[in-house]
Design a protein around this motif. Structure first.
Motif, PDB file in Angstrom:
ATOM      1  N   THR A 168      19.023  -6.547   3.466  1.00 49.99           N
ATOM      2  CA  THR A 168      18.339  -7.315   2.438  1.00 49.99           C
ATOM      3  C   THR A 168      18.644  -8.014   1.264  1.00 49.99           C
ATOM      4  O   THR A 168      18.501  -8.852   0.600  1.00 49.99           O
ATOM      5  CB  THR A 168      17.675  -5.931   2.250  1.00 49.99           C
ATOM      6  OG1 THR A 168      16.462  -5.473   2.804  1.00 49.99           O
ATOM      7  CG2 THR A 168      16.252  -6.217   0.184  1.00 49.99           C
ATOM      8  N   VAL A 220      19.717  -1.946   4.542  1.00 53.54           N
ATOM      9  CA  VAL A 220      20.198  -2.511   2.983  1.00 53.54           C
ATOM     10  C   VAL A 220      20.274  -4.286   3.150  1.00 53.54           C
ATOM     11  O   VAL A 220      21.178  -4.771   2.257  1.00 53.54           O
ATOM     12  CB  VAL A 220      21.120  -1.604   2.729  1.00 53.54           C
ATOM     13  CG1 VAL A 220      21.845  -2.340   1.407  1.00 53.54           C
ATOM     14  CG2 VAL A 220      20.016   0.068   1.968  1.00 53.54           C
ATOM     15  N   ILE A 272      14.312  -1.908   1.619  1.00 50.97           N
ATOM     16  CA  ILE A 272      14.233  -1.267   1.766  1.00 50.97           C
ATOM     17  C   ILE A 272      14.002   0.500   1.470  1.00 50.97           C
ATOM     18  O   ILE A 272      14.108   1.670   2.318  1.00 50.97           O
ATOM     19  CB  ILE A 272      15.702  -0.527   0.293  1.00 50.97           C
ATOM     20  CG1 ILE A 272      17.153  -2.222   0.176  1.00 50.97           C
ATOM     21  CG2 ILE A 272      16.347   0.656   0.027  1.00 50.97           C
ATOM     22  CD1 ILE A 272      17.838  -2.366  -0.455  1.00 50.97           C
ATOM     23  N   ASP A 273      12.878   0.659   0.642  1.00 50.31           N
ATOM     24  CA  ASP A 273      11.906   2.092   0.702  1.00 50.31           C
ATOM     25  C   ASP A 273      11.370   2.293   1.475  1.00 50.31           C
ATOM     26  O   ASP A 273      11.407   3.590   2.591  1.00 50.31           O
ATOM     27  CB  ASP A 273      11.653   2.109  -0.310  1.00 50.31           C
ATOM     28  CG  ASP A 273      12.106   2.808  -2.531  1.00 50.31           C
ATOM     29  OD1 ASP A 273      13.097   2.528  -1.831  1.00 50.31           O
ATOM     30  OD2 ASP A 273      12.169   2.358  -3.048  1.00 50.31           O
ATOM     31  N   THR A 274      10.962   1.080   2.256  1.00 52.85           N
ATOM     32  CA  THR A 274      10.382   1.348   3.902  1.00 52.85           C
ATOM     33  C   THR A 274      10.722   1.443   4.761  1.00 52.85           C
ATOM     34  O   THR A 274      10.548   2.217   5.608  1.00 52.85           O
ATOM     35  CB  THR A 274       9.550   0.105   3.615  1.00 52.85           C
ATOM     36  OG1 THR A 274       8.484  -0.874   2.918  1.00 52.85           O
ATOM     37  CG2 THR A 274       8.689   0.091   5.021  1.00 52.85           C
ATOM     38  N   SER A 296      13.603  -3.809  -3.183  1.00 50.35           N
ATOM     39  CA  SER A 296      13.718  -2.193  -3.446  1.00 50.35           C
ATOM     40  C   SER A 296      12.111  -1.879  -2.003  1.00 50.35           C
ATOM     41  O   SER A 296      12.677  -0.523  -1.779  1.00 50.35           O
ATOM     42  CB  SER A 296      13.156  -1.913  -4.961  1.00 50.35           C
ATOM     43  OG  SER A 296      12.000  -1.790  -5.090  1.00 50.35           O
ATOM     44  N   GLU A 297      11.357  -2.902  -2.177  1.00 58.60           N
ATOM     45  CA  GLU A 297      10.185  -2.014  -1.430  1.00 58.60           C
ATOM     46  C   GLU A 297      10.533  -2.019   0.392  1.00 58.60           C
ATOM     47  O   GLU A 297      10.632  -1.161   0.711  1.00 58.60           O
ATOM     48  CB  GLU A 297       9.660  -3.269  -1.572  1.00 58.60           C
ATOM     49  CG  GLU A 297       8.052  -3.164  -0.841  1.00 58.60           C
ATOM     50  CD  GLU A 297       7.065  -3.394  -1.113  1.00 58.60           C
ATOM     51  OE1 GLU A 297       5.555  -3.274  -0.642  1.00 58.60           O
ATOM     52  OE2 GLU A 297       6.775  -3.851  -2.443  1.00 58.60           O
ATOM     53  N   VAL A 320      19.049   2.617   7.865  1.00 54.01           N
ATOM     54  CA  VAL A 320      19.337   1.905   6.885  1.00 54.01           C
ATOM     55  C   VAL A 320      20.158   1.048   6.318  1.00 54.01           C
ATOM     56  O   VAL A 320      20.060   0.512   5.122  1.00 54.01           O
ATOM     57  CB  VAL A 320      18.787   3.520   5.410  1.00 54.01           C
ATOM     58  CG1 VAL A 320      18.794   3.302   4.633  1.00 54.01           C
ATOM     59  CG2 VAL A 320      17.116   3.672   6.394  1.00 54.01           C
ATOM     60  N   LYS A 328      13.476   3.702   5.212  1.00 50.82           N
ATOM     61  CA  LYS A 328      14.198   5.078   4.159  1.00 50.82           C
ATOM     62  C   LYS A 328      12.588   5.463   4.164  1.00 50.82           C
ATOM     63  O   LYS A 328      13.457   6.687   5.216  1.00 50.82           O
ATOM     64  CB  LYS A 328      14.765   5.000   3.097  1.00 50.82           C
ATOM     65  CG  LYS A 328      15.568   4.624   2.060  1.00 50.82           C
ATOM     66  CD  LYS A 328      15.756   5.156   0.541  1.00 50.82           C
ATOM     67  CE  LYS A 328      17.594   3.852   0.164  1.00 50.82           C
ATOM     68  NZ  LYS A 328      17.334   3.977  -1.016  1.00 50.82           N
ATOM     69  N   ALA A 329      11.773   5.253   4.513  1.00 51.79           N
ATOM     70  CA  ALA A 329      10.873   5.867   5.117  1.00 51.79           C
ATOM     71  C   ALA A 329      10.006   5.990   6.316  1.00 51.79           C
ATOM     72  O   ALA A 329       9.072   6.871   6.130  1.00 51.79           O
ATOM     73  CB  ALA A 329       9.316   5.863   3.810  1.00 51.79           C
TER      74      ALA A 329
END
Length: 202
Positions: free
Chosen positions: A175, A172, A193-195, A190-191, A168, A197-198
Motif C-alpha cells: 500500500t 502495508v 490496511i484496515d481491511t 488506511s482503508e 498485514v 487487519k480486519a
C-alpha cells in the motif's frame, strides 16, 4: 478501467498507447482484479449516507434469473474501485494544472485467444497492481457487472504468509508503494490496511 470493462464489455478492443503528446495526452489504466462495480462501493456509500434509499427500497423489481449469482465457493468482489478512481482523478487534475505527469500503467496480460493471463493463484497478470492481487488472500475475477472472489483456505494463507501479522505487514508495504507511485491518495491508504487487519485471522 476495471478488469470487468476490459474483459466483459469490449475494453480490449479499445486499447491504445498512453501519450504525453500535446493535443493527444492520454492514459488508460486497467485495474487487475477489479470488476465493473463492487460491493465496496455500496458499503462505503451506505456508511457515508446511512439513510440513503436504494432502488429496491423505492420499489424497483428484483432481477430474477435461473442462474445463481454466485457459486458456493464464491463471494462478492470487494475490490475498492473508488480508491483507485480517486488517485486517477487527482493525477488528471494535477496534469491539467501542470503540477505532475500521471504515471503510466501496464496493460493486463492476455493469452493468444485474448483471454486474461493469470498467475498461480488465478489472479490476473499485469495491469495496475494492488495488494489484492500481489498479496492475495483470494482469487479476484470479473463476471458481468459485479465480479466475484474465491477466498483462499486457511491452509493456503498460512503457507503463503506464515501468519496473519506477516500478511498485514506485506499489505502495508504494498500500500505504501501505491501511495509513493501515486496510484492512490495517501488519505485512502488506511482503508486498505484496515481491511487487511480486519480479515479472517490465520
Amino acid at each position: 478501467m476495471s478488469m470487468g470493462d476490459y474483459a466483459s464489455f469490449g475494453g480490449l478492443n479499445n486499447r491504445r498507447e498512453d501519450s504525453d503528446a500535446p493535443g493527444s495526452k492520454y492514459r488508460m489504466y486497467e485495474l487487475a482484479g477489479a470488476p465493473h462495480t463492487t460491493v465496496w462501493q455500496r458499503r462505503r456509500r451506505m456508511a457515508k449516507f446511512p439513510g440513503l434509499l436504494t432502488t429496491r427500497d423505492m420499489g424497483a423489481p428484483r432481477q430474477v434469473t435461473d442462474r445463481p449469482r454466485f457459486a458456493e465457493n464464491e463471494k462478492p468482489n470487494d475490490f475498492p474501485l473508488g480508491i483507485f478512481f480517486a488517485g486517477a482523478f487527482q493525477n488528471m487534475f494535477d496534469w491539467v494544472r501542470g503540477i505532475n505527469v500521471p504515471p503510466k500503467g501496464d496493460r493486463i496480460a492476455t493469452n493468444a485467444d485474448s483471454s486474461t493471463k493469470v498467475d498461480e493463484h488465478g489472479n490476473p497478470v499485469g495491469g495496475i497492481r494492488s495488494p489484492y492481487v500481489d498479496v492475495p488472500i483470494a482469487t479476484y475475477n470479473s463476471r458481468e457487472l459485479m465480479g466475484y472472489k474465491i477466498p483462499f483456505t486457511v491452509g493456503k494463507k498460512k503457507k503463503l504468509y506464515g501468519s496473519h501479522a506477516r500478511y498485514v505487514d506485506k499489505v502495508v508495504q504494498a500500500t505504501e508503494t501505491l501511495v509513493k507511485e501515486r496510484w492512490i491518495p495517501s488519505s485512502e491508504a488506511s482503508e486498505i490496511i484496515d481491511t487487511a487487519k480486519a480479515s479472517e485471522p490465520f
